[in-house]
Design a protein around this motif. Structure first.
Motif, PDB file in Angstrom:
ATOM      1  N   ASP A 255      12.596   3.556  10.084  1.00 20.21           N
ATOM      2  CA  ASP A 255      12.164   4.084   8.786  1.00 20.21           C
ATOM      3  C   ASP A 255      10.956   5.004   8.930  1.00 20.21           C
ATOM      4  O   ASP A 255      10.771   5.941   8.148  1.00 20.21           O
ATOM      5  N   GLU A 256      10.098   4.720   9.939  1.00 26.92           N
ATOM      6  CA  GLU A 256       8.916   5.556  10.156  1.00 26.92           C
ATOM      7  C   GLU A 256       9.239   6.823  10.926  1.00 26.92           C
ATOM      8  O   GLU A 256       8.382   7.678  11.101  1.00 26.92           O
ATOM      9  N   LEU A 257      10.481   6.933  11.419  1.00 27.33           N
ATOM     10  CA  LEU A 257      10.903   8.123  12.170  1.00 27.33           C
ATOM     11  C   LEU A 257      12.076   8.768  11.438  1.00 27.33           C
ATOM     12  O   LEU A 257      13.234   8.597  11.809  1.00 27.33           O
ATOM     13  N   PRO A 258      11.802   9.487  10.344  1.00 28.72           N
ATOM     14  CA  PRO A 258      12.899  10.081   9.567  1.00 28.72           C
ATOM     15  C   PRO A 258      13.710  11.067  10.403  1.00 28.72           C
ATOM     16  O   PRO A 258      13.179  11.723  11.299  1.00 28.72           O
ATOM     17  N   GLU A 259      14.981  11.145  10.115  1.00 29.39           N
ATOM     18  CA  GLU A 259      15.882  12.055  10.821  1.00 29.39           C
ATOM     19  C   GLU A 259      15.489  13.500  10.517  1.00 29.39           C
ATOM     20  O   GLU A 259      15.273  13.868   9.369  1.00 29.39           O
ATOM     21  N   VAL A 260      15.366  14.293  11.575  1.00 29.11           N
ATOM     22  CA  VAL A 260      15.039  15.717  11.402  1.00 29.11           C
ATOM     23  C   VAL A 260      16.338  16.500  11.280  1.00 29.11           C
ATOM     24  O   VAL A 260      17.167  16.468  12.195  1.00 29.11           O
ATOM     25  N   PRO A 261      16.556  17.162  10.148  1.00 33.50           N
ATOM     26  CA  PRO A 261      17.812  17.922   9.989  1.00 33.50           C
ATOM     27  C   PRO A 261      17.982  18.950  11.089  1.00 33.50           C
ATOM     28  O   PRO A 261      16.997  19.531  11.578  1.00 33.50           O
ATOM     29  N   ALA A 262      19.219  19.174  11.482  1.00 37.14           N
ATOM     30  CA  ALA A 262      19.498  20.167  12.527  1.00 37.14           C
ATOM     31  C   ALA A 262      19.019  21.544  12.106  1.00 37.14           C
ATOM     32  O   ALA A 262      18.593  22.356  12.934  1.00 37.14           O
ATOM     33  N   ASP A 264      16.308  22.294  10.533  1.00 36.22           N
ATOM     34  CA  ASP A 264      14.886  22.470  10.839  1.00 36.22           C
ATOM     35  C   ASP A 264      14.695  22.843  12.301  1.00 36.22           C
ATOM     36  O   ASP A 264      13.878  23.703  12.639  1.00 36.22           O
ATOM     37  N   ARG A 265      15.452  22.170  13.185  1.00 36.04           N
ATOM     38  CA  ARG A 265      15.321  22.497  14.607  1.00 36.04           C
ATOM     39  C   ARG A 265      15.804  23.917  14.869  1.00 36.04           C
ATOM     40  O   ARG A 265      15.198  24.657  15.663  1.00 36.04           O
ATOM     41  N   ASP A 266      16.894  24.300  14.228  1.00 35.82           N
ATOM     42  CA  ASP A 266      17.384  25.677  14.400  1.00 35.82           C
ATOM     43  C   ASP A 266      16.354  26.686  13.908  1.00 35.82           C
ATOM     44  O   ASP A 266      16.172  27.756  14.504  1.00 35.82           O
ATOM     45  N   GLN A 267      15.677  26.326  12.807  1.00 30.31           N
ATOM     46  CA  GLN A 267      14.657  27.241  12.263  1.00 30.31           C
ATOM     47  C   GLN A 267      13.506  27.410  13.250  1.00 30.31           C
ATOM     48  O   GLN A 267      12.988  28.520  13.439  1.00 30.31           O
ATOM     49  N   GLU A 379       5.164  21.563  18.727  1.00 34.82           N
ATOM     50  CA  GLU A 379       5.742  20.949  17.522  1.00 34.82           C
ATOM     51  C   GLU A 379       7.207  20.570  17.774  1.00 34.82           C
ATOM     52  O   GLU A 379       7.665  19.492  17.388  1.00 34.82           O
ATOM     53  N   LYS A 380       7.915  21.462  18.476  1.00 37.21           N
ATOM     54  CA  LYS A 380       9.323  21.185  18.762  1.00 37.21           C
ATOM     55  C   LYS A 380       9.456  19.968  19.672  1.00 37.21           C
ATOM     56  O   LYS A 380      10.314  19.111  19.470  1.00 37.21           O
ATOM     57  N   ARG A 381       8.567  19.897  20.691  1.00 40.52           N
ATOM     58  CA  ARG A 381       8.618  18.745  21.587  1.00 40.52           C
ATOM     59  C   ARG A 381       8.343  17.449  20.839  1.00 40.52           C
ATOM     60  O   ARG A 381       8.959  16.414  21.100  1.00 40.52           O
ATOM     61  N   ALA A 382       7.374  17.509  19.885  1.00 39.64           N
ATOM     62  CA  ALA A 382       7.052  16.310  19.094  1.00 39.64           C
ATOM     63  C   ALA A 382       8.261  15.880  18.263  1.00 39.64           C
ATOM     64  O   ALA A 382       8.579  14.688  18.152  1.00 39.64           O
TER      65      ALA A 382
END
Length: 652
Positions: A255-262, A264-267, A379-382
């Motif tokens: 719950d503390e690690l919300p899923e990052v939408p694909a 956002d990573r593409d952006q 930021e991407k690595r995080a």
């Protein structure tokens, strides 16, 4: 980068179509080499050739050539560089001496346009020049990584210390259990002896004895199985409780690690690609500007008298001694090689200066883009790290839930088995009661007591096994304590080194400059110039909406009056000779602080005309103590003051 083991050997340069050079081969021995000759004799072009084969991009092609080449033979090694005209830019290829020439461009290749020299004359930020080759962002990232590692080790050590405090209680508990088990075994042995004695006293002729004893043993065995089943149920229930706690912890972690939408990573990837494209565009612009600057500087040096003569003849319809003589004799005028008109030389020099300022601005913007790219990458690595942690937690959750299902199935089966065994015990107790008589009441009671003792011993041994296992786990942790403390000490040492690295470089730079500046001023004897020195100060500067402390290098100049009174002066009041000497000493400080004397054996000096001949000779002697190969370009009248033992090159 090669090490200094290659030095103390003759360096042979083969040059073709670089600057104003058609073709030449020159050998340079360790020590001082003087390139002597009038203006437009390719001295600077040869220095650019050395820079090119060392790895620098600050060299130009001959104006009428599409390709130039430089080869350096040094000891058993050969280094090459080929420059090729590619549209409006010059592309460099080959196997140069240096992988990264940035530091050498700043502090070893001291031509007229060298940034370290110019920074002093312009009053630029000297600290920025010295620290430019240092990747401060990388150092800060490494500091953050080491701090996180130290926190992890501290957490592990804290856990070990906490478990260590439990160790004494556990060892006492283990000893107590061992003593209690021993006592129970003695009690059981006595009870079994009592049973044996009672059995011998019973009438052997009793017909029911065999059947009774058989039922009694069956009852004992069934009760033992029942107790074992109960213990297994308790163990399974404890495991289920622990697994549920673990499941809740893992769920909280997810719950503390919300899923990052694909998306956002593409952006982020798109933003990185965009910034890289901008940086590549800036690289191309900077390269174009550098080529343009170098071309104009070369033409200014050579003053292009032949083009001036040709343009004068074309304009007048033939040779005109009066016009041509005026063009050649006027030191302040020059024929523009782009439009053919006669313009003031200073106007062209100002244009070159503006181009240099533009190149510096674009270089600064390129550096900012690099920092921004590094930040976005971090930021991407995080994000990727959080994503991986979420995936790992999800897999752990699935594993825990599967184990919970498996244990639920087991406990259901065990409870069913317990129910069946309980019914069996009740049936056997009824049968035994029917078979028992007054003669067997005592032995039955003894068997029950013996059974109870065996149950208690089994339970105590199970507790002993758990306590022993926990003690062993703690001892394994404690065994790692020394290793963890060694790791922590190593991390702290690395942290201290990283945290002080920037300060140390700054302090060493100031110390080197001040030490060498004091020494050279004492030797050169500049009249009332008492001292030139750098002071490190902390200044408040605004970054966005907040103010932060930044280190600055303040250049101080102290003069004395005729009566000996000291007063502080400014860089603007230094003579051209004094400014040039100060800039050269600042470059020498950078050369030493960044250890270029270990990996860059060549130092190049050019455009020293503002300094008088005797002082040039003194400076050359001073610099030669710190450089393996010192190559100096001088006019013949200045070269006469240098030691006759120095090698001289008079034709290029």
């Amino acid at each position: 980068m090669p090490t200094s083991k290659e030095t103390s050997k003759t360096a042979t340069f083969g040059v073709k179509n670089i600057g104003g050079i058609n073709s030449t081969e020159i050998s340079i021995s360790p020590g001082v080499t003087v390139l002597t000759g009038k203006n437009a004799t390719n001295r600077t072009s040869f220095l650019q050739a050395i820079m090119a084969v060392m790895g620098s991009d600050r060299a130009s092609l001959k104006a009428d050539a599409d390709e130039g080449h430089v080869k350096l033979d040094l000891g058993d090694e050969t280094y090459t560089r080929t420059l090729t005209q590619a549209g409006d830019t010059v592309r460099a290829e080959g196997d140069p001496y240096l992988d990264d020439p940035e530091v050498a461009d700043l502090f070893a290749f001291l031509l007229e346009t060298n940034e370290a020299r110019q920074a002093v004359a312009r009053g630029d930020d000297l600290r920025e020049i010295i620290m430019r080759p240092v990747d401060t962002d990388s150092i800060k990232r490494e500091i953050r990584r080491l701090e996180e590692r130290k926190d992890d080790i501290d957490a592990e050590l804290s856990t070990i210390e906490s478990r260590q405090r439990d160790l004494t209680d556990l060892e006492q508990r283990r000893n107590s259990l061992r003593e209690e088990i021993g006592e129970k075994r003695e009690e059981l042995a006595a009870k079994e002896e009592e049973i044996d004695q009672s059995s011998r006293d019973i009438e052997e002729g009793r017909k029911e004895q065999e059947q009774f004893e058989q039922k009694l043993k069956e009852l004992q065995s069934t009760r033992s199985s029942l107790e074992s089943i109960r213990n297994k149920i308790e163990s399974q229930e404890a495991s289920i409780s622990s697994l549920k706690q673990e499941r809740n912890q893992i769920q909280n972690e997810i719950d503390e690690l919300p899923e990052v939408p694909a998306g956002d990573r593409d952006q982020i990837d798109a933003e990185i690609d965009q910034l890289r494209s901008e940086r590549q565009a800036l690289n191309s612009e900077i390269s174009n500007l550098q080529s343009l600057i170098q071309y104009n500087e070369q033409r200014l040096e050579e003053e292009d008298y032949e083009i001036a003569q040709t343009l004068a003849e074309d304009t007048e319809g033939g040779p005109s001694d009066t016009v041509t003589d005026q063009l050649l004799d006027d030191d302040e005028g020059i024929v523009c090689w782009t439009c053919g008109s006669n313009v003031d030389r200073k106007q062209i020099e100002d244009t070159v200066s503006r181009l240099q300022d533009l190149r510096r601005d674009k270089a600064q913007k390129r550096s900012e883009l690099k920092s921004k790219i590094d930040d976005i990458k971090s930021e991407k690595r995080a994000i990727e790290e959080k994503r991986n942690r979420r995936q790992q937690a999800t897999r752990r959750l699935e594993k825990v839930e599967a184990e919970l299902d498996e244990r639920d199935s087991k406990i259901t089966a065990l409870k069913q088995e317990r129910k069946e065994l309980t019914e069996t015990v009740e049936t056997l107790e009824t049968e035994v009661k029917e078979l028992e008589s007054e003669d067997f009441e005592g032995i039955l009671s003894l068997h029950k007591e013996a059974n109870q003792l065996e149950f208690e011993i089994d339970s105590l041994e199970s507790d002993l096994e758990s306590v022993t296992q926990e003690i062993e786990e703690i001892e394994e942790l404690v065994a790692q304590e020394d290793t963890l403390r060694d790791q922590r000490e190593q991390v702290e040492d690395e942290l201290a080194d990283k945290r002080t690295k920037i300060d140390q470089i700054e302090a060493d730079s100031v110390e080197e400059f001040n030490e060498h500046m004091d020494a050279i001023l004492e030797i050169l004897e500049y009249g009332n110039l008492e001292r030139i020195w750098i002071e490190r100060v902390e200044k408040s500067v605004r970054e966005g909406r907040k103010k932060v402390e930044r280190t600055k290098f303040e250049l101080h100049i102290v003069r004395t009056t005729e009566n000996g009174a000291a007063y502080e002066d400014t860089i603007d009041h230094l003579s051209e000779s004094e400014r040039e000497v100060t800039g050269l000493i600042f470059a020498l400080a950078g050369y030493l602080v960044h250890d270029l004397h270990r990996g860059v054996p060549f130092m190049l000096l050019d455009s020293l005309e503002a300094i008088d001949s005797d002082r040039i000779a003194t400076l050359t002697d001073y610099f030669s103590d710190y450089v393996e190969y010192l190559v100096v370009a001088l006019l013949p009248e200045d070269a006469q003051a240098l030691d006759d033992s120095f090698d001289r090159v008079t034709s290029i």
